[in-house]
Design a protein around this motif. Structure first.
Motif, PDB file in Angstrom:
ATOM      1  N   LEU A  37       0.924  -0.932  -0.151  1.00  0.00           N
ATOM      2  CA  LEU A  37       0.312  -0.190   0.499  1.00  0.00           C
ATOM      3  C   LEU A  37       0.396   1.281   0.268  1.00  0.00           C
ATOM      4  CD1 LEU A  37      -2.444   1.326   0.171  1.00  0.00           C
ATOM      5  CD2 LEU A  37      -2.534   0.746   2.594  1.00  0.00           C
ATOM      6  N   PRO A  38       1.240   2.197  -1.173  1.00  0.00           N
ATOM      7  CA  PRO A  38       1.973   2.710  -1.565  1.00  0.00           C
ATOM      8  C   PRO A  38       1.534   4.259  -0.759  1.00  0.00           C
ATOM      9  CG  PRO A  38       1.576   1.991  -3.043  1.00  0.00           C
ATOM     10  CD  PRO A  38       0.890   1.718  -2.860  1.00  0.00           C
ATOM     11  N   VAL A  39       2.256   5.245   0.275  1.00  0.00           N
ATOM     12  CA  VAL A  39       1.671   6.623   0.895  1.00  0.00           C
ATOM     13  C   VAL A  39       1.423   6.830   0.009  1.00  0.00           C
ATOM     14  CG1 VAL A  39       1.859   7.880   3.287  1.00  0.00           C
ATOM     15  CG2 VAL A  39       2.502   4.774   3.105  1.00  0.00           C
ATOM     16  N   THR A  40       0.406   8.181  -0.244  1.00  0.00           N
ATOM     17  CA  THR A  40       0.685   9.072  -0.892  1.00  0.00           C
ATOM     18  C   THR A  40       0.563  10.383  -0.479  1.00  0.00           C
ATOM     19  OG1 THR A  40      -1.636   8.955  -0.917  1.00  0.00           O
ATOM     20  CG2 THR A  40      -1.406   7.420  -2.147  1.00  0.00           C
ATOM     21  N   VAL A  45       8.931   8.773   2.409  1.00  0.00           N
ATOM     22  CA  VAL A  45      10.690   8.767   1.244  1.00  0.00           C
ATOM     23  C   VAL A  45       9.521   7.567   0.620  1.00  0.00           C
ATOM     24  CG1 VAL A  45      12.844   8.297   0.809  1.00  0.00           C
ATOM     25  CG2 VAL A  45      12.123  10.195   2.572  1.00  0.00           C
ATOM     26  N   GLY A  46       9.408   7.525  -1.167  1.00  0.00           N
ATOM     27  CA  GLY A  46       9.652   6.566  -1.388  1.00  0.00           C
ATOM     28  C   GLY A  46       7.823   6.413  -1.590  1.00  0.00           C
ATOM     29  N   ASP A  47       7.205   5.473  -1.831  1.00  0.00           N
ATOM     30  CA  ASP A  47       5.842   4.189  -1.651  1.00  0.00           C
ATOM     31  C   ASP A  47       5.703   4.477   0.173  1.00  0.00           C
ATOM     32  OD1 ASP A  47       7.674   2.526  -0.597  1.00  0.00           O
ATOM     33  OD2 ASP A  47       6.816   1.503  -2.214  1.00  0.00           O
ATOM     34  N   GLY A  48       6.970   4.943   0.916  1.00  0.00           N
ATOM     35  CA  GLY A  48       6.197   4.920   2.427  1.00  0.00           C
ATOM     36  C   GLY A  48       6.940   6.080   3.702  1.00  0.00           C
ATOM     37  N   TYR A  49       7.300   6.248   4.732  1.00  0.00           N
ATOM     38  CA  TYR A  49       8.128   7.336   5.742  1.00  0.00           C
ATOM     39  C   TYR A  49       9.267   6.557   6.035  1.00  0.00           C
ATOM     40  CZ  TYR A  49       3.098   8.986   6.213  1.00  0.00           C
ATOM     41  OH  TYR A  49       1.913   9.857   6.045  1.00  0.00           O
ATOM     42  N   TYR A  50      10.417   7.333   6.510  1.00  0.00           N
ATOM     43  CA  TYR A  50      11.480   7.305   6.921  1.00  0.00           C
ATOM     44  C   TYR A  50      11.800   8.063   7.944  1.00  0.00           C
ATOM     45  CZ  TYR A  50      16.100   6.407   6.122  1.00  0.00           C
ATOM     46  OH  TYR A  50      17.795   5.470   6.228  1.00  0.00           O
ATOM     47  N   ARG A  51      12.538   7.550   8.972  1.00  0.00           N
ATOM     48  CA  ARG A  51      13.188   8.383   9.176  1.00  0.00           C
ATOM     49  C   ARG A  51      15.272   8.408   9.383  1.00  0.00           C
ATOM     50  NH1 ARG A  51      11.367   9.325  15.549  1.00  0.00           N
ATOM     51  NH2 ARG A  51      13.347   7.380  16.206  1.00  0.00           N
ATOM     52  N   GLY A  52      15.363   9.573   8.706  1.00  0.00           N
ATOM     53  CA  GLY A  52      16.862   9.452   9.432  1.00  0.00           C
ATOM     54  C   GLY A  52      17.655  10.333   8.346  1.00  0.00           C
ATOM     55  N   LEU A  53      18.895  10.541   7.931  1.00  0.00           N
ATOM     56  CA  LEU A  53      19.022  11.723   7.218  1.00  0.00           C
ATOM     57  C   LEU A  53      19.485  11.350   6.121  1.00  0.00           C
ATOM     58  CD1 LEU A  53      22.544  12.653   9.158  1.00  0.00           C
ATOM     59  CD2 LEU A  53      20.226  13.932   9.460  1.00  0.00           C
ATOM     60  N   GLU A  54      19.947  10.001   5.094  1.00  0.00           N
ATOM     61  CA  GLU A  54      20.174   9.600   4.087  1.00  0.00           C
ATOM     62  C   GLU A  54      19.649   8.463   3.795  1.00  0.00           C
ATOM     63  OE1 GLU A  54      20.028  10.068   0.850  1.00  0.00           O
ATOM     64  OE2 GLU A  54      21.097  11.631   1.676  1.00  0.00           O
ATOM     65  N   PRO A  55      18.405   8.417   3.295  1.00  0.00           N
ATOM     66  CA  PRO A  55      17.621   6.840   2.656  1.00  0.00           C
ATOM     67  C   PRO A  55      18.526   6.451   2.311  1.00  0.00           C
ATOM     68  CG  PRO A  55      15.725   8.913   2.662  1.00  0.00           C
ATOM     69  CD  PRO A  55      17.144   9.258   2.911  1.00  0.00           C
ATOM     70  N   VAL A  62      14.933   4.791  10.970  1.00  0.00           N
ATOM     71  CA  VAL A  62      13.592   4.529  11.344  1.00  0.00           C
ATOM     72  C   VAL A  62      12.993   3.719   9.700  1.00  0.00           C
ATOM     73  CG1 VAL A  62      11.825   3.627  12.295  1.00  0.00           C
ATOM     74  CG2 VAL A  62      13.974   4.323  13.217  1.00  0.00           C
ATOM     75  N   ARG A  63      11.918   3.430   9.177  1.00  0.00           N
ATOM     76  CA  ARG A  63      11.441   3.058   7.776  1.00  0.00           C
ATOM     77  C   ARG A  63       9.969   2.383   8.190  1.00  0.00           C
ATOM     78  NH1 ARG A  63      14.987  -0.923   4.004  1.00  0.00           N
ATOM     79  NH2 ARG A  63      13.982  -2.804   4.484  1.00  0.00           N
ATOM     80  N   VAL A  64       9.046   3.009   7.590  1.00  0.00           N
ATOM     81  CA  VAL A  64       7.777   2.494   7.688  1.00  0.00           C
ATOM     82  C   VAL A  64       7.115   1.629   6.191  1.00  0.00           C
ATOM     83  CG1 VAL A  64       5.518   2.848   8.726  1.00  0.00           C
ATOM     84  CG2 VAL A  64       7.617   3.607  10.242  1.00  0.00           C
ATOM     85  N   ARG A  65       6.460   1.173   6.436  1.00  0.00           N
ATOM     86  CA  ARG A  65       5.874   0.566   4.899  1.00  0.00           C
ATOM     87  C   ARG A  65       4.439  -0.321   5.627  1.00  0.00           C
ATOM     88  NH1 ARG A  65       9.687   3.032   4.057  1.00  0.00           N
ATOM     89  NH2 ARG A  65      11.326   2.498   2.022  1.00  0.00           N
TER      90      ARG A  65
END
Length: 364
Positions: free
Chosen positions: A194-197, A213-223, A231-234
């Motif tokens: 389920l891509p995050v819009t 970031v992309g189709d999900g969420y990201y916490r950090g400086l450089e994916p 941390v990444r969330v899909r």
């Protein structure tokens, strides 16, 4: 800090002998526990095989558009479209979807420790064990405790994973005129990403520290170059889909159907599955599980026998050549005897429990 470390442990032959004497009790316990467990596995396999035969003979196909009271309490098979009108909502990230399940997968970038040991015999009956610890970075849903590593790290893992993975389930899932229980809904594993819009991302609370970031969420400086603690969330979703169900009819729901043989049946598989194919799949699962448990039981028996005779092998290792020959001979001979005794004991026990049944447990 180096990503590889080693630990060398030396053990004298006298220390090995003391340890091997203690291992005799462990070996006896392993054998005593493994043989009854193997016997129970054979009984379970026969019970499941009988239950499958009984269920296959009793099952009736029913339509999904209406609930027929005449089938109350019977084992029924239905195929239809599992559907829901609910909109599932993740309150922490604002992600929504019309689906049967909404799954959030959270991963944190962490250090992982790997351990590998190599043991070498030394002159005079001693032994040397070299343990190598290696470290690499990986994405993990679970927090890895770097404080328990053999080698402490200045850049250790930060601790608990924020916003842990979770699954949201629709409360009302229907199959025509029937309602699927939460247990059956939980067996639906066919999911899609389920891509995050951008529209969903507008509901993201700033307190999460995440960004799209992309189709999900990201916490950090450089994916593209993650660091420890990123941390990444899909998200993924189980959509309404066609399923096949075999269960007991209890009003408008499906309940476990208790067979006289012992097992209770309530099965769900994705796709327009026939009753015959579903019972065939269950029979295959039963056979595979039976042989896996047989193999595990035999390995426990084999390991127990080796532990019982370990003091003899340690004594023989004082003279290297004699010790090697003795240990090899013991392993081969006990392998043969333990296999024969285990098979006879399990088969005799199973025959006693099965009685006059024409089901041969070793054919499962």
């Amino acid at each position: 800090m180096a990503d590889v470390s080693r630990r060398v442990r030396h053990e004298s032959w006298l220390s090995r002998l003391r340890g091997s004497i203690k291992s005799v009790l462990t070996g006896v316990l392993l054998v005593c526990a493994a043989l009854p467990a193997m016997w129970c596995n054979e009984g379970r396999a026969v019970t499941t095989a009988r239950s499958l035969e009984e269920g296959q003979a009793a099952v009736v196909g029913v339509a999904t558009d209406v609930v027929d009271p005449a089938n109350e309490g019977r084992l029924v098979h239905v195929t239809g479209h599992a559907d829901t009108t609910e909109i599932l909502h993740d309150p922490e990230f604002g992600v929504t979807a019309n689906g049967i399940q909404l799954l959030r997968t959270t991963e944190m970038y962490q250090w992982q420790e790997y351990e590998k040991s190599e043991t070498r015999d030394k002159a005079g009956g001693g032994k040397e064990t070299v343990t190598t610890y290696s470290y690499s970075k990986t994405w993990s849903e679970k927090a890895i405790d770097s404080k328990a590593f053999h080698q402490s790290r200045s850049d250790g893992n930060p601790g608990p994973v924020p916003f842990p993975s979770t699954t949201l389930v629709a409360k009302a899932v229907t199959l025509g005129a029937f309602t699927l229980s939460r247990a059956l809904v939980g067996e639906m594993k066919e999911r899609e990403a389920l891509p995050v819009t951008k529209a969903m991302a507008t509901a993201l609370p700033r307190s999460t520290g995440m960004r799209l970031v992309g189709d999900g969420y990201y916490r950090g400086l450089e994916p593209g170059a993650p660091r420890i603690g990123d941390v990444r969330v899909r998200f993924s979703v189980v959509r309404p889909q066609t399923v096949g169900v075999i269960a007991g009819q209890a009003g408008t729901i499906f309940a476990p159907y208790q067979t006289r043989a012992g097992d209770a049946w309530r099965m769900l598989e994705a796709g327009p599955r026939s009753a015959e194919s579903m019972f065939r799949s269950a029979a295959v699962v039963n056979r595979v599980l039976t042989w896996i448990l047989r193999a595990v039981g035999f390995l426990f028996v084999f390991a127990g026998v080796l532990l019982v005779f370990r003091p003899i092998a340690v004594l023989g290792s004082v003279v290297p050549l004699f010790g090697s020959l003795l240990e090899a001979g013991i392993r081969i001979e006990e392998y043969r005897h333990s296999f024969l005794h285990a098979k006879v004991a399990v088969f005799d026990g199973c025959r006693a429990s099965v009685g006059s049944s024409n089901i041969d447990p070793f054919s499962l």
